[in-house]
Design an enzyme around this catalytic site. Sequence first.
Site, PDB file in Angstrom:
ATOM      1  N   GLY A 101       4.888   1.798   4.854  1.00  0.00           N
ATOM      2  CA  GLY A 101       6.667   1.955   4.785  1.00  0.00           C
ATOM      3  C   GLY A 101       7.290   1.030   3.791  1.00  0.00           C
ATOM      4  CB  SER A 125       5.022  -1.274  12.898  1.00  0.00           C
ATOM      5  OG  SER A 125       4.561  -0.157  12.556  1.00  0.00           O
ATOM      6  CD  GLU A 184      -2.896   5.905   6.730  1.00  0.00           C
ATOM      7  OE1 GLU A 184      -3.020   5.820   5.108  1.00  0.00           O
ATOM      8  OE2 GLU A 184      -2.272   5.663   7.120  1.00  0.00           O
ATOM      9  CD  GLU A 220      -3.288  -2.360   7.527  1.00  0.00           C
ATOM     10  OE1 GLU A 220      -2.252  -2.830   6.754  1.00  0.00           O
ATOM     11  OE2 GLU A 220      -4.237  -1.243   7.546  1.00  0.00           O
ATOM     12  CG  ASN A 234      -1.904   1.171   1.472  1.00  0.00           C
ATOM     13  OD1 ASN A 234      -1.920   1.921   0.588  1.00  0.00           O
ATOM     14  ND2 ASN A 234      -2.658   1.407   2.532  1.00  0.00           N
ATOM     15  CD1 TRP A 235       3.300   0.964  -2.786  1.00  0.00           C
ATOM     16  CD2 TRP A 235       3.457   1.995  -4.169  1.00  0.00           C
ATOM     17  NE1 TRP A 235       4.177   0.463  -3.811  1.00  0.00           N
ATOM     18  CE2 TRP A 235       4.077   0.570  -4.564  1.00  0.00           C
ATOM     19  CE3 TRP A 235       3.905   2.642  -5.946  1.00  0.00           C
ATOM     20  CZ2 TRP A 235       5.279   0.318  -5.814  1.00  0.00           C
ATOM     21  CZ3 TRP A 235       4.515   2.318  -7.041  1.00  0.00           C
ATOM     22  CH2 TRP A 235       5.215   0.905  -7.155  1.00  0.00           C
ATOM     23  CE  LYS A 236      -0.400   3.267   4.986  1.00  0.00           C
ATOM     24  NZ  LYS A 236      -0.751   3.376   6.387  1.00  0.00           N
ATOM     25  N   GLY A 261       2.372   2.040  10.419  1.00  0.00           N
ATOM     26  CA  GLY A 261       3.076   3.426  10.504  1.00  0.00           C
ATOM     27  C   GLY A 261       3.925   3.760  12.236  1.00  0.00           C
ATOM     28  CG  HIS A 276      -5.972   2.220   5.505  1.00  0.00           C
ATOM     29  ND1 HIS A 276      -5.540   3.434   5.750  1.00  0.00           N
ATOM     30  CD2 HIS A 276      -4.882   1.150   4.683  1.00  0.00           C
ATOM     31  CE1 HIS A 276      -4.062   2.936   6.390  1.00  0.00           C
ATOM     32  NE2 HIS A 276      -3.682   1.645   6.119  1.00  0.00           N
TER      33      HIS A 276
HETATM   34  P1  PGA Z   1       3.002   0.781   7.441  1.00  0.00           P
HETATM   35  O1  PGA Z   1       1.767   0.900   6.917  1.00  0.00           O
HETATM   36  O2  PGA Z   1       3.633  -0.185   6.837  1.00  0.00           O
HETATM   37  O3  PGA Z   1       3.095   1.874   7.049  1.00  0.00           O
HETATM   38  O4  PGA Z   1       2.520   0.692   8.899  1.00  0.00           O
HETATM   39  C1  PGA Z   1       0.294  -0.208   7.309  1.00  0.00           C
HETATM   40  C2  PGA Z   1      -1.145   0.476   6.421  1.00  0.00           C
HETATM   41  O5  PGA Z   1      -1.195   1.168   6.739  1.00  0.00           O
HETATM   42  O6  PGA Z   1      -1.403  -0.480   5.250  1.00  0.00           O
END
Ligand code: PGA
Length: 253
Positions: free
Chosen positions: A236, A214, A100, A169, A9-11, A175, A98
Site C-alpha cells: 500500500g 504494513s 495472496e 511477510e 509491490n503495486w498488486k 494490508g 506471495h
Molecule cells: P502492505 O503489503 O505493505 O500493503 O501490507 C505488503 C505485501 O503484500 O507485500
Amino acid sequence: MRRPILVANWKMHKSVGASLAYGRELVRLLEDHGFDNTRELVLCPTLPALWGVGQRVLSAGVEVGAQNLDTGREGAVTGGVSAYLLAEAGATYVIVGHSERRMLFGETDEKVAAKAVAAFEGHLRPILCVGESSAERDAGRTDATVLRQLDAVLKALSRPEISLVVAYEPLWAIGTGRVAKPAEANRVAAVLRRHLVEVWGEEGREVRVLYGGSVNPENIAQFWGQQEIDGALVGGASLDVRGMVAMAEVPIE
Ligand code: PGA
C-alpha cells in the site's frame, strides 16, 4: 556485503497511464534529491505496465520486477507469462509465493518452488515470500511455517543461488496496518538466514532477507535498522511516489 533493497509491490493497482507517470516522477524526484543508489529500488507494477515503467526507470538504476510468472519457456499455456518474456520486457526480479497468490490461486509450496526454479532458468531473481497466519502464530508455529516454505524452494534448487531474496511477510500484517515487532521480525529473519547457511554454507549469508507487512515511511527505519533485515517489501505505502522516495531515503535507525 548485502545491498539494502526496497521493493514496491503495486498488486492490481494503477492504470498503465498512472504507472508510467509514477515512473517518470520517481526518476525526477530521485535525481532532484541526489539519490545515490546505495539502496536498490525495485518496482513491481501490473503486467501491462511492466515494460513501459522499465523504459522510464531503468536508466536511473531503478529495477522492475513482475508479481508472478508461469513455469516453462513457451507453449500452449493460455494466459501464461514465462520468466523469459518478463526478462525481455525489462524485469530483473519476480515475486513468488506471495500470500495472496497462495490463498487466492491455491499456490502450494511445490508450485512456488517450481516458479522459483523457472525464474532462475529465465535469469530473473525471485523474491520469495514466506509468512505465518495468525492461527499459526498463536499456535507457536511461526518458525516451522516459514522454514517449510523456504525449504521447499531450497530443495528444488540444484545449487546455491545467492541472488534469491526472501521476504518475511506475516499474513496478519499484510494490508492491516498491524506491523510485526521489529525485534520479532529480526528474529525470524535470523532463523531464515541460519537455515540458508545450513543448506548452502557461508554463501547463504549473502541472501537478502526483507520484512513486509504494513511498512510505511514512518515505520520502515525500525525494520531497516535491524541486523538481519536488509530491506522491505511494501504494498500500500509504495503506491504513493513521494512515500516511496521517503522510504528510499529514510535514515536507518
Ligand atoms: P502492505 O503489503 O505493505 O500493503 O501490507 C505488503 C505485501 O503484500 O507485500
